[in-house]
Design a protein around this motif. Structure first.
Motif, PDB file in Angstrom:
ATOM      1  N   ILE A  26       0.961  -1.130  -0.067  1.00  0.00           N
ATOM      2  CA  ILE A  26      -0.042   0.061  -0.027  1.00  0.00           C
ATOM      3  C   ILE A  26       0.954   1.348  -0.005  1.00  0.00           C
ATOM      4  O   ILE A  26       1.499   1.294   0.991  1.00  0.00           O
ATOM      5  CB  ILE A  26      -1.021   0.055   1.331  1.00  0.00           C
ATOM      6  CG1 ILE A  26      -1.735  -1.287   0.932  1.00  0.00           C
ATOM      7  CG2 ILE A  26      -1.725   1.321   1.299  1.00  0.00           C
ATOM      8  CD1 ILE A  26      -2.352  -1.605   2.314  1.00  0.00           C
ATOM      9  N   THR A  27       1.007   1.811  -1.202  1.00  0.00           N
ATOM     10  CA  THR A  27       1.780   3.007  -1.328  1.00  0.00           C
ATOM     11  C   THR A  27       1.018   4.492  -1.354  1.00  0.00           C
ATOM     12  O   THR A  27      -0.364   4.207  -1.434  1.00  0.00           O
ATOM     13  CB  THR A  27       2.448   2.829  -2.712  1.00  0.00           C
ATOM     14  OG1 THR A  27       1.649   2.966  -3.718  1.00  0.00           O
ATOM     15  CG2 THR A  27       3.236   1.646  -2.859  1.00  0.00           C
ATOM     16  N   PRO A  28       1.787   5.335  -1.183  1.00  0.00           N
ATOM     17  CA  PRO A  28       1.031   6.860  -1.283  1.00  0.00           C
ATOM     18  C   PRO A  28      -0.022   6.918  -2.676  1.00  0.00           C
ATOM     19  O   PRO A  28      -0.846   7.488  -2.455  1.00  0.00           O
ATOM     20  CB  PRO A  28       2.215   7.693  -1.177  1.00  0.00           C
ATOM     21  CG  PRO A  28       3.135   7.056  -0.324  1.00  0.00           C
ATOM     22  CD  PRO A  28       3.254   5.668  -1.003  1.00  0.00           C
ATOM     23  N   SER A  29       0.637   6.543  -3.621  1.00  0.00           N
ATOM     24  CA  SER A  29       0.032   6.743  -4.795  1.00  0.00           C
ATOM     25  C   SER A  29      -1.421   5.824  -4.859  1.00  0.00           C
ATOM     26  O   SER A  29      -2.353   6.074  -5.461  1.00  0.00           O
ATOM     27  CB  SER A  29       0.722   6.573  -6.169  1.00  0.00           C
ATOM     28  OG  SER A  29       1.383   5.136  -5.972  1.00  0.00           O
ATOM     29  N   TYR A  86      -1.232   1.542 -14.474  1.00  0.00           N
ATOM     30  CA  TYR A  86      -2.603   1.763 -13.975  1.00  0.00           C
ATOM     31  C   TYR A  86      -3.143   1.059 -12.764  1.00  0.00           C
ATOM     32  O   TYR A  86      -2.729   0.102 -12.184  1.00  0.00           O
ATOM     33  CB  TYR A  86      -3.666   1.520 -15.087  1.00  0.00           C
ATOM     34  CG  TYR A  86      -3.904  -0.156 -15.336  1.00  0.00           C
ATOM     35  CD1 TYR A  86      -4.744  -1.100 -14.464  1.00  0.00           C
ATOM     36  CD2 TYR A  86      -3.117  -1.022 -16.232  1.00  0.00           C
ATOM     37  CE1 TYR A  86      -4.787  -2.345 -14.563  1.00  0.00           C
ATOM     38  CE2 TYR A  86      -3.482  -2.303 -16.511  1.00  0.00           C
ATOM     39  CZ  TYR A  86      -4.241  -2.855 -15.848  1.00  0.00           C
ATOM     40  OH  TYR A  86      -4.476  -4.304 -15.946  1.00  0.00           O
ATOM     41  N   PHE A  87      -4.061   2.011 -12.253  1.00  0.00           N
ATOM     42  CA  PHE A  87      -4.621   1.405 -11.080  1.00  0.00           C
ATOM     43  C   PHE A  87      -5.979   0.967 -11.393  1.00  0.00           C
ATOM     44  O   PHE A  87      -6.667   1.584 -12.342  1.00  0.00           O
ATOM     45  CB  PHE A  87      -4.959   2.473  -9.984  1.00  0.00           C
ATOM     46  CG  PHE A  87      -3.677   2.781  -9.192  1.00  0.00           C
ATOM     47  CD1 PHE A  87      -2.948   1.853  -8.361  1.00  0.00           C
ATOM     48  CD2 PHE A  87      -2.849   3.850  -9.481  1.00  0.00           C
ATOM     49  CE1 PHE A  87      -1.747   2.180  -7.715  1.00  0.00           C
ATOM     50  CE2 PHE A  87      -1.767   4.272  -9.164  1.00  0.00           C
ATOM     51  CZ  PHE A  87      -1.177   3.485  -8.002  1.00  0.00           C
ATOM     52  N   GLU A  88      -6.742  -0.081 -10.873  1.00  0.00           N
ATOM     53  CA  GLU A  88      -8.336  -0.525 -11.325  1.00  0.00           C
ATOM     54  C   GLU A  88      -8.869  -0.622 -10.140  1.00  0.00           C
ATOM     55  O   GLU A  88      -8.350  -1.736  -9.173  1.00  0.00           O
ATOM     56  CB  GLU A  88      -8.200  -1.536 -12.296  1.00  0.00           C
ATOM     57  CG  GLU A  88      -9.557  -1.852 -12.822  1.00  0.00           C
ATOM     58  CD  GLU A  88      -9.572  -2.555 -13.966  1.00  0.00           C
ATOM     59  OE1 GLU A  88     -10.822  -2.884 -14.789  1.00  0.00           O
ATOM     60  OE2 GLU A  88      -8.608  -3.197 -14.235  1.00  0.00           O
ATOM     61  N   ALA A  89     -10.130  -0.260  -9.899  1.00  0.00           N
ATOM     62  CA  ALA A  89     -11.142  -0.567  -8.766  1.00  0.00           C
ATOM     63  C   ALA A  89     -12.295  -1.377  -9.477  1.00  0.00           C
ATOM     64  O   ALA A  89     -12.781  -0.871 -10.498  1.00  0.00           O
ATOM     65  CB  ALA A  89     -11.554   0.464  -8.012  1.00  0.00           C
ATOM     66  N   GLU A  90     -12.412  -2.662  -9.016  1.00  0.00           N
ATOM     67  CA  GLU A  90     -13.716  -3.252  -9.587  1.00  0.00           C
ATOM     68  C   GLU A  90     -14.791  -3.537  -8.335  1.00  0.00           C
ATOM     69  O   GLU A  90     -14.220  -4.049  -7.297  1.00  0.00           O
ATOM     70  CB  GLU A  90     -12.853  -4.628 -10.023  1.00  0.00           C
ATOM     71  CG  GLU A  90     -14.211  -5.636 -10.537  1.00  0.00           C
ATOM     72  CD  GLU A  90     -13.326  -7.056 -10.916  1.00  0.00           C
ATOM     73  OE1 GLU A  90     -14.144  -7.705 -11.668  1.00  0.00           O
ATOM     74  OE2 GLU A  90     -12.133  -7.312 -10.852  1.00  0.00           O
ATOM     75  N   ALA A 137      -4.363   6.327 -14.125  1.00  0.00           N
ATOM     76  CA  ALA A 137      -3.018   5.958 -14.431  1.00  0.00           C
ATOM     77  C   ALA A 137      -2.235   5.942 -13.387  1.00  0.00           C
ATOM     78  O   ALA A 137      -2.460   6.723 -12.284  1.00  0.00           O
ATOM     79  CB  ALA A 137      -2.541   7.319 -15.386  1.00  0.00           C
ATOM     80  N   ASP A 138      -1.022   4.999 -13.631  1.00  0.00           N
ATOM     81  CA  ASP A 138      -0.230   5.051 -12.346  1.00  0.00           C
ATOM     82  C   ASP A 138       0.984   5.928 -12.998  1.00  0.00           C
ATOM     83  O   ASP A 138       1.979   5.537 -13.330  1.00  0.00           O
ATOM     84  CB  ASP A 138       0.354   3.875 -11.974  1.00  0.00           C
ATOM     85  CG  ASP A 138       1.457   3.662 -10.898  1.00  0.00           C
ATOM     86  OD1 ASP A 138       1.622   4.787 -10.226  1.00  0.00           O
ATOM     87  OD2 ASP A 138       2.207   2.660 -10.817  1.00  0.00           O
ATOM     88  N   GLY A 139       0.966   7.359 -12.739  1.00  0.00           N
ATOM     89  CA  GLY A 139       2.107   8.187 -13.118  1.00  0.00           C
ATOM     90  C   GLY A 139       1.430   9.082 -14.271  1.00  0.00           C
ATOM     91  O   GLY A 139       0.277   8.977 -14.362  1.00  0.00           O
ATOM     92  N   ASP A 140       2.352   9.767 -14.622  1.00  0.00           N
ATOM     93  CA  ASP A 140       1.948  10.562 -15.676  1.00  0.00           C
ATOM     94  C   ASP A 140       2.379  10.680 -17.023  1.00  0.00           C
ATOM     95  O   ASP A 140       2.243  11.216 -17.899  1.00  0.00           O
ATOM     96  CB  ASP A 140       2.112  12.267 -15.408  1.00  0.00           C
ATOM     97  CG  ASP A 140       3.581  12.475 -15.138  1.00  0.00           C
ATOM     98  OD1 ASP A 140       4.581  11.801 -15.261  1.00  0.00           O
ATOM     99  OD2 ASP A 140       4.048  13.827 -14.487  1.00  0.00           O
ATOM    100  N   SER A 141       2.778   9.237 -17.461  1.00  0.00           N
ATOM    101  CA  SER A 141       3.511   8.991 -18.864  1.00  0.00           C
ATOM    102  C   SER A 141       2.169   9.102 -19.676  1.00  0.00           C
ATOM    103  O   SER A 141       1.246   8.741 -19.197  1.00  0.00           O
ATOM    104  CB  SER A 141       4.224   7.736 -18.903  1.00  0.00           C
ATOM    105  OG  SER A 141       3.214   6.588 -18.724  1.00  0.00           O
ATOM    106  N   GLU A 146      -3.029   6.773 -21.431  1.00  0.00           N
ATOM    107  CA  GLU A 146      -3.849   6.550 -22.688  1.00  0.00           C
ATOM    108  C   GLU A 146      -4.339   5.226 -22.082  1.00  0.00           C
ATOM    109  O   GLU A 146      -5.541   4.780 -22.472  1.00  0.00           O
ATOM    110  CB  GLU A 146      -3.017   6.302 -23.897  1.00  0.00           C
ATOM    111  CG  GLU A 146      -3.593   5.627 -25.179  1.00  0.00           C
ATOM    112  CD  GLU A 146      -3.030   5.611 -26.198  1.00  0.00           C
ATOM    113  OE1 GLU A 146      -3.730   5.423 -27.422  1.00  0.00           O
ATOM    114  OE2 GLU A 146      -1.893   6.056 -26.581  1.00  0.00           O
ATOM    115  N   ILE A 147      -3.686   4.377 -21.525  1.00  0.00           N
ATOM    116  CA  ILE A 147      -4.263   2.891 -20.948  1.00  0.00           C
ATOM    117  C   ILE A 147      -5.515   3.318 -20.091  1.00  0.00           C
ATOM    118  O   ILE A 147      -6.566   2.528 -20.262  1.00  0.00           O
ATOM    119  CB  ILE A 147      -3.079   2.091 -20.206  1.00  0.00           C
ATOM    120  CG1 ILE A 147      -2.185   1.608 -21.109  1.00  0.00           C
ATOM    121  CG2 ILE A 147      -3.853   0.968 -19.391  1.00  0.00           C
ATOM    122  CD1 ILE A 147      -0.762   1.126 -20.688  1.00  0.00           C
TER     123      ILE A 147
END
Length: 192
Positions: A26-29, A86-90, A137-141, A146-147
């Motif tokens: 469990i990270t800050p992001s 990415y992060f995803e919540a289901e 998105a996980d980050g700002d790339s 896009e993903i």
């Protein structure tokens, strides 16, 4: 028109041998992502599928477990993560046993033995108003952004085509074409 069960559609983010998308820590992001969905902190819980339980039928599985063993259903979100993508919540449900422990009683992709769960009392299941997966998105790339955008478009398309009160999805030809194009783009962006 193509009519399928939601579980048959699968996810473009999943390959034949699925990557382990259970977050390692469990990270800050990850906490920032979770706090955008529901108050509280996510918790790692064990996954112990019931015999004869169905994948992608967590709400029915937990209701059956409560009927058999007591306890109660706890609504919330399964949290998935592909680092730097990415992060995803289901939308998900787990069983709270009589001791207060949370246990995932539904089979998980790849036979995972644990999952990250974010409890959300406001996320009660309604088969006539299913909740869409939420991606960020996980980050700002540009690739990660896009993903997440494509994933959210994909989930919105599947929700729009869902037959109310069922797990069926009706895809007309334009919907099938749109889903195929989204999946093609996701497969090009997400490594196997």
């Amino acid at each position: 028109m193509l009519r399928v069960q939601a579980a048959e559609i699968g996810s473009a983010m999943r390959q034949p041998t699925p990557p382990n998308t259970v977050p390692r820590a469990i990270t800050p992001s990850l906490m920032n992502f979770c706090s955008s969905i529901a108050p509280g902190s996510p918790t790692f819980i064990p996954s112990v599928p019931m015999r004869k339980s169905g994948a992608s039928f967590c709400f029915d599985n937990v209701a059956e477990k409560v009927r058999q063993k007591g306890g109660e259903i706890t609504y919330g979100w399964a949290i998935w993560h592909r680092p730097n993508l990415y992060f995803e919540a289901e939308h998900h449900a787990v069983w709270r046993n009589d001791l207060g422990n949370l246990i995932d009683v539904s089979p998980q992709l790849g036979g995972r033995k644990r999952m990250l769960f974010l409890a959300d009392a406001a996320a009660v299941y309604d088969p006539f108003a299913p909740r869409q997966n939420i991606m960020a998105a996980d980050g700002d790339s540009p690739r990660a952004i896009e993903i997440a955008e494509l994933g959210n478009r994909r989930h919105a398309l599947l929700m729009r085509c869902r037959v109310p009160g069922t797990a069926a999805i009706e895809l007309y030809e334009p919907d099938q074409a749109e889903l195929s194009e989204i999946d093609r783009q996701l497969h090009a962006l997400i490594p196997a």
